[in-house]
Design a protein around this motif. Structure first.
Motif, mmCIF file in Angstrom:
data_model
loop_
_atom_site.group_PDB
_atom_site.id
_atom_site.type_symbol
_atom_site.label_atom_id
_atom_site.label_comp_id
_atom_site.label_asym_id
_atom_site.label_seq_id
_atom_site.Cartn_x
_atom_site.Cartn_y
_atom_site.Cartn_z
ATOM 1 N N VAL A 8 0.832 -1.211 0.000
ATOM 2 C CA VAL A 8 0.000 0.000 0.000
ATOM 3 C C VAL A 8 0.863 1.257 0.000
ATOM 4 O O VAL A 8 1.993 1.261 0.499
ATOM 5 N N SER A 9 0.276 2.319 -0.551
ATOM 6 C CA SER A 9 0.853 3.661 -0.467
ATOM 7 C C SER A 9 0.002 4.492 0.479
ATOM 8 O O SER A 9 -1.223 4.548 0.322
ATOM 9 N N VAL A 10 0.635 5.124 1.445
ATOM 10 C CA VAL A 10 -0.052 6.046 2.350
ATOM 11 C C VAL A 10 0.376 7.457 1.967
ATOM 12 O O VAL A 10 1.567 7.780 1.984
ATOM 13 N N CYS A 11 -0.579 8.297 1.611
ATOM 14 C CA CYS A 11 -0.281 9.637 1.107
ATOM 15 C C CYS A 11 -0.716 10.679 2.133
ATOM 16 O O CYS A 11 -1.881 10.716 2.532
ATOM 17 N N VAL A 12 0.227 11.532 2.519
ATOM 18 C CA VAL A 12 0.018 12.468 3.618
ATOM 19 C C VAL A 12 0.335 13.888 3.155
ATOM 20 O O VAL A 12 1.355 14.119 2.488
ATOM 21 N N ALA A 13 -0.529 14.836 3.519
ATOM 22 C CA ALA A 13 -0.252 16.259 3.306
ATOM 23 C C ALA A 13 -0.011 16.895 4.672
ATOM 24 O O ALA A 13 -0.794 16.698 5.606
ATOM 25 N N VAL A 14 1.091 17.642 4.784
ATOM 26 C CA VAL A 14 1.476 18.223 6.069
ATOM 27 C C VAL A 14 1.676 19.722 5.929
ATOM 28 O O VAL A 14 2.317 20.198 4.986
ATOM 29 N N LEU A 90 -5.332 7.755 2.081
ATOM 30 C CA LEU A 90 -5.088 9.164 2.364
ATOM 31 C C LEU A 90 -4.993 9.373 3.873
ATOM 32 O O LEU A 90 -5.631 8.667 4.642
ATOM 33 N N CYS A 91 -4.208 10.355 4.256
ATOM 34 C CA CYS A 91 -3.923 10.517 5.676
ATOM 35 C C CYS A 91 -3.697 11.982 6.020
ATOM 36 O O CYS A 91 -2.885 12.652 5.373
ATOM 37 N N ASP A 92 -4.399 12.480 7.035
ATOM 38 C CA ASP A 92 -4.147 13.814 7.571
ATOM 39 C C ASP A 92 -2.996 13.761 8.566
ATOM 40 O O ASP A 92 -2.579 12.689 9.000
ATOM 41 N N CYS A 163 -9.433 11.242 4.744
ATOM 42 C CA CYS A 163 -8.632 10.495 5.714
ATOM 43 C C CYS A 163 -9.271 9.166 6.096
ATOM 44 O O CYS A 163 -8.652 8.352 6.801
ATOM 45 N N CYS A 164 -10.510 8.917 5.649
ATOM 46 C CA CYS A 164 -11.195 7.639 5.892
ATOM 47 C C CYS A 164 -11.333 6.830 4.605
ATOM 48 O O CYS A 164 -12.145 5.911 4.527
#
Length: 251
Positions: A8-14, A90-92, A163-164
């Motif tokens: 899996v790829s987890v993509c995060v914007a910070v 997707l991830c916050d 994010c869900c």
């Protein structure tokens, strides 16, 4: 971790996420195998976010640093476009993943490719304590009620949070590019998935979602801002149906 599933790829914007990003990354990395990846786009943070991310020294993390502030929608799009694997989360920056999050999604993957799966949140405060925060989530039994889902989304009666979400590369190829006028990438993904009838809900809690004073999603907005959002949502719907009918003609 044993490779019990596809990578899996987890993509995060910070953006200025120093207060919570360490706890979030820890909750993610403990669930990943050696072949998974985390793609993080830092949107010109002025705090110690980058230093904290780099302190993990984890080969699975790819950190991309914007040279100018482009906002969370474009940052998420950049993260996804730079990811490599077929299944995308997707991830916050300020939430916490339940320990079985990835497993829950893989238990609910449809047999056909090109899909979007959305789950629900348990809300927490700044200290990580559960709170009662009224937001209508998604319901499994309503997955295929596509026009109703779109209508409720526009009326604010149901919520699709990025994010869900989990989706595959074929769905992203359908969604990309995300128009620069869109305020919310997750609404675009939800409208598109419902239009193409590749939308799936799960009832499970797949995220501990933190509510605090800086959440983008819950700032009070003016009447003009709400009207602008409705206009953008109308454009999303028009564009989604245009894509759908174009595909039907080319089949």
């Amino acid at each position: 971790m044993r490779n019990f599933r596809p990578a899996v790829s987890v993509c995060v914007a910070v953006y200025n996420g120093a207060e919570y990003i360490s706890e979030q990354l820890e909750s993610i990395l403990t669930q990943l195998s050696s072949i998974d990846e985390v793609v993080i786009v830092d949107d010109c943070s002025s705090d110690s976010s980058v230093d904290i991310i780099e302190s993990f020294h984890d080969a699975r993390i790819t950190l991309l640093r914007n040279t100018e502030n482009i906002g969370h929608v474009k940052s998420f799009s950049k993260a996804i476009s730079n990811s490599k694997l077929n299944y995308i989360f997707l991830c916050d920056q300020d939430d916490i993943w339940p320990s079985n999050r990835i497993e829950l999604f893989f238990q609910n993957i449809p047999s056909k490719p090109r899909f979007l799966i959305t789950g629900n949140s348990q809300f927490i405060d700044e200290m990580g304590r559960s709170i009662d925060f009224k937001v209508d989530g998604v319901i499994r039994s309503r997955s295929s009620k596509n026009y109703l889902n779109i209508t409720k989304l526009v009326l604010g009666e149901s919520s699709y949070f990025g994010c869900c979400m989990m989706f595959d590369r074929q769905f992203w190829q359908l969604a990309d590019p995300i128009s620069p006028v869109f305020e919310a990438h997750d609404q675009w993904l939800a409208i598109l998935a419902n239009t193409f009838r590749c939308n799936y809900h799960i009832d499970d809690v797949v995220l501990y979602r933190r509510i605090h004073g800086f959440n983008v999603s819950y700032k009070k907005r003016s009447i003009f801002a709400i009207f602008r959002t409705r206009m953008i949502q109308s454009y999303m719907i028009t564009l989604a149906f245009s894509k759908y009918f174009k595909e039907q003609v080319n089949v």
